[in-house]
Design an enzyme around this catalytic site. Sequence first.
Site, mmCIF file in Angstrom:
data_model
loop_
_atom_site.group_PDB
_atom_site.id
_atom_site.type_symbol
_atom_site.label_atom_id
_atom_site.label_comp_id
_atom_site.label_asym_id
_atom_site.label_seq_id
_atom_site.Cartn_x
_atom_site.Cartn_y
_atom_site.Cartn_z
ATOM 1 N N ASN A 145 3.308 31.097 -42.756
ATOM 2 C CA ASN A 145 2.464 29.924 -43.020
ATOM 3 C C ASN A 145 2.935 28.777 -42.140
ATOM 4 O OD1 ASN A 145 4.445 28.199 -44.588
ATOM 5 N ND2 ASN A 145 4.501 30.096 -45.779
ATOM 6 N N ASP B 162 3.578 34.441 -50.466
ATOM 7 C CA ASP B 162 3.407 35.047 -51.790
ATOM 8 C C ASP B 162 3.437 36.566 -51.732
ATOM 9 O OD1 ASP B 162 3.117 32.669 -53.374
ATOM 10 O OD2 ASP B 162 1.265 32.334 -52.253
ATOM 11 N N LYS C 206 8.818 48.374 -33.209
ATOM 12 C CA LYS C 206 7.542 47.685 -33.020
ATOM 13 C C LYS C 206 6.404 48.709 -33.048
ATOM 14 C CE LYS C 206 4.779 44.954 -29.926
ATOM 15 N NZ LYS C 206 4.553 44.465 -28.581
ATOM 16 N N PRO D 267 9.295 38.043 -54.670
ATOM 17 C CA PRO D 267 9.769 37.402 -55.902
ATOM 18 C C PRO D 267 9.390 35.920 -55.941
ATOM 19 C CG PRO D 267 11.597 37.924 -54.422
ATOM 20 C CD PRO D 267 10.394 38.559 -53.844
ATOM 21 N N ASP D 268 9.051 35.420 -57.116
ATOM 22 C CA ASP D 268 8.851 33.976 -57.275
ATOM 23 C C ASP D 268 10.227 33.365 -57.531
ATOM 24 O OD1 ASP D 268 8.312 31.348 -58.139
ATOM 25 O OD2 ASP D 268 6.285 31.931 -58.694
ATOM 26 N N PHE E 207 7.644 22.231 -55.750
ATOM 27 C CA PHE E 207 6.527 21.616 -55.042
ATOM 28 C C PHE E 207 5.264 22.400 -55.368
ATOM 29 C CE2 PHE E 207 7.561 18.326 -51.862
ATOM 30 C CZ PHE E 207 8.900 18.187 -52.146
ATOM 31 N N LYS F 104 2.137 24.788 -63.250
ATOM 32 C CA LYS F 104 3.291 25.413 -62.577
ATOM 33 C C LYS F 104 4.601 24.895 -63.157
ATOM 34 C CE LYS F 104 0.824 26.347 -58.414
ATOM 35 N NZ LYS F 104 0.480 26.001 -57.052
ATOM 36 N N LYS G 60 6.869 27.794 -64.777
ATOM 37 C CA LYS G 60 8.098 28.107 -64.038
ATOM 38 C C LYS G 60 9.322 27.398 -64.621
ATOM 39 C CE LYS G 60 5.457 28.884 -59.784
ATOM 40 N NZ LYS G 60 5.604 29.245 -58.380
HETATM 41 O O1 C5P Z 1 2.800 28.952 -57.324
HETATM 42 P P1 C5P Z 1 3.096 28.204 -56.078
HETATM 43 O O2 C5P Z 1 3.503 29.074 -54.946
HETATM 44 O O3 C5P Z 1 2.038 27.225 -55.651
HETATM 45 O O4 C5P Z 1 4.353 27.310 -56.513
HETATM 46 C C1 C5P Z 1 4.974 26.474 -55.608
HETATM 47 C C2 C5P Z 1 6.430 26.346 -55.931
HETATM 48 O O5 C5P Z 1 6.998 27.622 -56.181
HETATM 49 C C3 C5P Z 1 7.205 25.771 -54.769
HETATM 50 O O6 C5P Z 1 8.292 25.018 -55.274
HETATM 51 C C4 C5P Z 1 7.667 27.036 -54.043
HETATM 52 O O7 C5P Z 1 8.812 26.783 -53.280
HETATM 53 C C5 C5P Z 1 7.955 27.971 -55.193
HETATM 54 N N1 C5P Z 1 7.762 29.404 -54.888
HETATM 55 C C6 C5P Z 1 8.849 30.259 -54.975
HETATM 56 N N2 C5P Z 1 8.684 31.616 -54.722
HETATM 57 C C7 C5P Z 1 7.462 32.109 -54.436
HETATM 58 C C8 C5P Z 1 6.364 31.250 -54.354
HETATM 59 C C9 C5P Z 1 6.540 29.908 -54.585
HETATM 60 O O8 C5P Z 1 9.957 29.810 -55.249
HETATM 61 N N3 C5P Z 1 7.345 33.402 -54.205
#
Ligand code: C5P
Length: 336
Positions: free
Chosen positions: A141, A210, A220, A236-237, A255, A269, A273
């Site tokens: 991104n 994500d 490659k 992972p989140d 954020f 969020k 979270k």
């Molecule tokens: O759900 P979203 O991606 O919009 O949430 C944003 C927040 O979650 C940000 O603080 C981002 O750094 C964190 N995030 C994370 N791991 C992910 C996706 C988002 O820590 N896989």
Amino acid sequence: PLHIQLGEWAEIIVLAPLTANTLAKLVYGFADNLLTNTILASSCPILLAPAMNTDMWEQTAVQRNWQQVLTEKRYYGIHPGSGILACDRVGQGRMAEPKEIVTNIKSLLYTAGKRDLAGKKILISAGGTREHLDPVRFIGNPSTGKMGIALAQAALHRGANVTFVHSISGELLLSGVKIIEVVSAAQMQQAMLANFAEADIIVMSAAVADVKPAEYSSEKLPKRSLPNSLPLTPVPDIVAELGKLKQSHQYLIGFAAQTGDIVAPALEKLRVKNLDAIVANPIDREGAGFGSNTNQGIFLDAGGRQLDIPSCSKLEMAHHLWDFAISVISYQLSVQ
Ligand code: C5P
């Protein structure tokens, strides 16, 4: 006398370039010229940007003086970089880039030397992760990490001990912090977890991809074997995981980059979270979001506070966020 007037008048004193000779004089409190006189007759923050020949910079005496001067509260240093020196050699000792010096000046004018994050350990993530399909192709991104760099810079000036986990691909102008470079979300997760337990405040400003390609090829892939569609799998989140591990003395900030309505999804969020605060960030407006030098947004916290930050530089926004966090943290401490 002039040295008294100048010393009282200045809000900040910048020594760029700082020579080995003047550095030594600062350490021992000499007052043998107008500059050193003025410094002794002033109380504002002093920013030092050394520049010298590599051998001079690496001398034990110079290194000792540099470490020593930075233990004093009013001195702030920008470590010299590597590059072409005035003596035409290439090496350590090149003065920090003027752009970095200007950023430091602006930040110190904001704090006026106040170190209200002294003793705090702060862990910050920044940049966009890259999820590779093969060694050259990735899902990513446009995040440049500028907001995270500003947060680290601002925290540093306020006296914090900063660990900076980043996936920034361009040049990183940041000194005085522990830097851990990562590429993927999995690596960022590992670095954040490894440094989480000892952190007091954690800011997850990284734009984590994500999803990642389900398969990784260490060679490659030839163009002809690229698939027409790419199976993806979630990463992972990280911040949600940190939210689960969080202890009561830790303060976790996330954020939320949003288009359209920014408050409701950010609050959701924050809740899901288990964050203490979140920055709702409109990325569809002029002068905000990815790559921009300015930003705007709304700070929201778990106690229902809401603070609107109109468009300003990312550095200013970073200081506003520290002000916001500090006011809550000191409130929490006072009621505990
Ligand atoms: O759900 P979203 O991606 O919009 O949430 C944003 C927040 O979650 C940000 O603080 C981002 O750094 C964190 N995030 C994370 N791991 C992910 C996706 C988002 O820590 N896989």
